[in-house]
Write a protein that holds these residues in place. Structure first.
Motif, PDB file in Angstrom:
ATOM      1  N   GLU A 280      40.576 -46.623 -35.352  1.00 29.21           N
ATOM      2  CA  GLU A 280      41.847 -46.025 -34.926  1.00 29.21           C
ATOM      3  C   GLU A 280      42.149 -44.759 -35.720  1.00 29.21           C
ATOM      4  O   GLU A 280      42.640 -43.765 -35.172  1.00 29.21           O
TER       5      GLU A 280
ATOM      6  N   GLU B 143      39.885 -41.991 -34.396  1.00 25.26           N
ATOM      7  CA  GLU B 143      40.384 -41.535 -33.094  1.00 25.26           C
ATOM      8  C   GLU B 143      41.621 -40.657 -33.244  1.00 25.26           C
ATOM      9  O   GLU B 143      41.780 -39.651 -32.534  1.00 25.26           O
ATOM     10  N   ALA B 144      42.499 -41.020 -34.163  1.00 26.21           N
ATOM     11  CA  ALA B 144      43.717 -40.236 -34.379  1.00 26.21           C
ATOM     12  C   ALA B 144      43.382 -38.845 -34.896  1.00 26.21           C
ATOM     13  O   ALA B 144      43.983 -37.840 -34.472  1.00 26.21           O
TER      14      ALA B 144
ATOM     15  N   ARG C 248      41.823 -36.612 -32.160  1.00 24.50           N
ATOM     16  CA  ARG C 248      42.776 -36.118 -31.149  1.00 24.50           C
ATOM     17  C   ARG C 248      43.139 -34.666 -31.383  1.00 24.50           C
ATOM     18  O   ARG C 248      43.584 -33.970 -30.458  1.00 24.50           O
TER      19      ARG C 248
ATOM     20  N   VAL D  68      46.583 -43.389 -39.949  1.00 25.36           N
ATOM     21  CA  VAL D  68      47.081 -43.601 -38.591  1.00 25.36           C
ATOM     22  C   VAL D  68      48.595 -43.431 -38.541  1.00 25.36           C
ATOM     23  O   VAL D  68      49.140 -42.708 -37.688  1.00 25.36           O
TER      24      VAL D  68
ATOM     25  N   ILE E 220      49.558 -39.663 -39.081  1.00 26.87           N
ATOM     26  CA  ILE E 220      49.300 -38.795 -37.923  1.00 26.87           C
ATOM     27  C   ILE E 220      50.277 -39.096 -36.793  1.00 26.87           C
ATOM     28  O   ILE E 220      50.796 -38.179 -36.134  1.00 26.87           O
ATOM     29  N   GLU E 221      50.566 -40.357 -36.583  1.00 26.86           N
ATOM     30  CA  GLU E 221      51.546 -40.708 -35.550  1.00 26.86           C
ATOM     31  C   GLU E 221      52.934 -40.174 -35.886  1.00 26.86           C
ATOM     32  O   GLU E 221      53.670 -39.723 -34.991  1.00 26.86           O
TER      33      GLU E 221
ATOM     34  N   GLU F 128      52.988 -36.494 -35.125  1.00 27.95           N
ATOM     35  CA  GLU F 128      53.121 -36.264 -33.682  1.00 27.95           C
ATOM     36  C   GLU F 128      54.540 -36.551 -33.209  1.00 27.95           C
ATOM     37  O   GLU F 128      55.127 -35.773 -32.445  1.00 27.95           O
TER      38      GLU F 128
END
Length: 431
Positions: free
Chosen positions: A90, A93-94, A97, A317, A320-321, A324
């Motif tokens: 995860e 993937e983050a 992105r 994770v 980064i979230e 965003e």
């Protein structure tokens, strides 16, 4: 209950500090923090304009990141890198992105130094070549190859790795190329790089390793066209281009990655610091598809016990979230354009000690001089006095050589940025 004096005494008696003569240390004890502010054990509060080591991009104690670490610790606190891990995947993937499409995988490390170390290893493995070209004004970390790739004074007592060559990069304020314009500086720096590649033997050069924006060396934002010109040279001679985004990445320069504003795509990207603001040690190499697949049938000769550690992955994770969700990258860019950039320019008009202002996002430097005409650097005693005054007034600074770096967390507000500029204005006036 602990106080500053007792904590400092215990620290100095038992902790061996980096880059320091141990006998003269007087470390400032810190007890806690939140957002852009920290406080000591005696209750004094400081506005953090250092982001510790220019890494706390999301600010101190962001609740979402702290919660993610706690949740992961309760679920699975550690896992060997040979096992598949959902949180590690995860995290990769983050990160992916926010990279160009050519990037496919992430090799996780414990920090920026070993990220650069492993990027160099990858370049040497896929090219079959040895030499790495980097800049004199640079810092890439304190491990074997990374410290020798570094250009500043810290390289000299540590030069045990081989195959490293250094060049001068663009720095118009103190040009090595007798340039008078940014265009001349860019053209001549690229010519210098090309000639070094040619005389070293292109067939022997595995990689060109550059910080997208040299950070500790002075926040040297490259002139337009420079990194694109480096990309062209690398392509011409089959050289792997590694861009070190350890300090400049993850909102620091007002972009997810600093190179994204400079019309260039590297082959390998190294990162650390801002990916999770150092809440848990984490770094890595973002690997292009071409280089990743070069190891489909051959073993990559590198690895770390804590590669993709679950606590670190969880913090990345969550970070980064939050970036965003909260528009943190956009905030950093806007603060640089609307508050820090104009505010520092006004300080330069007011204080003759400022020779040059440069930067972007929340990544700025004031080059301080004793004389604007000669550009003689401000003496260490002057920098020491400035730092002492700022700390006394409640601002935590980052200084290097004759520079004051203005590097608050990327979550800094307009009001906090303005207050920081006011404290810098006052301290400069005291000089």
């Amino acid at each position: 209950m602990a106080d500053n004096a007792s904590v400092s005494k215990r620290d100095r008696s038992s902790v061996f500090h980096s880059w320091s003569a141990q006998g003269s240390l007087d470390p400032l004890p810190l007890a806690g923090g939140e957002g852009t502010r920290v406080w000591d054990h005696d209750g004094k509060e400081y506005l953090d304009f250092s982001s510790m080591l220019v890494n706390v991009n999301i600010g101190h104690q962001h609740p979402a990141v702290v919660e993610a670490i706690q949740k992961q610790a309760a679920q699975l606190a550690t896992v060997a890198p040979a096992h598949a891990s959902e949180i590690r995947a995860e995290a990769a993937e983050a990160i992916l992105r926010h990279t160009p499409e050519k990037f496919e995988k992430v090799f996780f490390t414990n920090g920026g130094a070993d990220a650069n170390e492993n990027a160099i290893r990858m370049a040497r493995q896929v090219t079959g070549r040895d030499k790495v070209i980097s800049r004199y004004r640079s810092y890439h970390g304190n491990t074997g190859a990374a410290i020798v790739a570094t250009g500043d004074w810290r390289r000299v007592p540590n030069e045990y790795a081989t195959g490293h060559v250094h060049v001068f990069g663009p720095y118009l304020y103190r040009s090595e190329f007798w340039a008078e314009t940014q265009e001349q500086e860019c053209e001549r720096a690229l010519h210098h790089l090309r000639r070094v590649v040619e005389v070293e033997g292109p067939q022997s050069v595995a990689a060109i390793l550059l910080e997208s924006i040299p950070g500790t060396a002075g926040i040297l934002v490259p002139p337009p066209g420079y990194l694109a010109g480096v990309r062209k040279i690398a392509d011409e001679f089959g050289i792997v281009l590694i861009l070190d985004e350890v300090m400049a990445g993850f909102a620091r320069a007002g972009e997810w990655f600093a190179f994204q504003g400079q019309d260039v795509v590297p082959d390998l990207i190294t990162f650390a610091k801002g990916v999770n603001s150092g809440y848990v040690p984490l770094g890595g190499v973002i690997v292009s598809s071409e280089i990743a697949h070069a190891f489909d049938e051959r073993v990559f000769p590198g690895g770390l016990t804590y590669s993709g550690h679950p606590l670190a992955a969880a913090s990345a994770v969550a970070s980064i979230e939050a970036f965003e969700r909260e528009g943190i990258v956009e905030n950093a860019k806007r603060i640089g354009q609307d508050v820090l950039g104009p505010g520092l320019a006004k300080l330069a008009e007011k204080h003759d000690v400022i020779g040059e202002v440069r930067g972007t996002g929340v990544f700025w430097a004031l080059e301080l001089v004793e004389d604007r005409a000669t550009k003689k650097p401000l003496a260490a005693s002057g920098i020491g006095a400035l730092k002492k005054k700022l700390i006394a007034d409640g601002l935590l600074p980052f200084t290097a050589d004759n520079r004051l770096h203005v590097v608050p967390p990327a979550v800094v507000t307009d009001e906090e940025a303005t207050r920081g500029l006011e404290l810098i204005d006052s301290a400069l006036g005291s000089l």
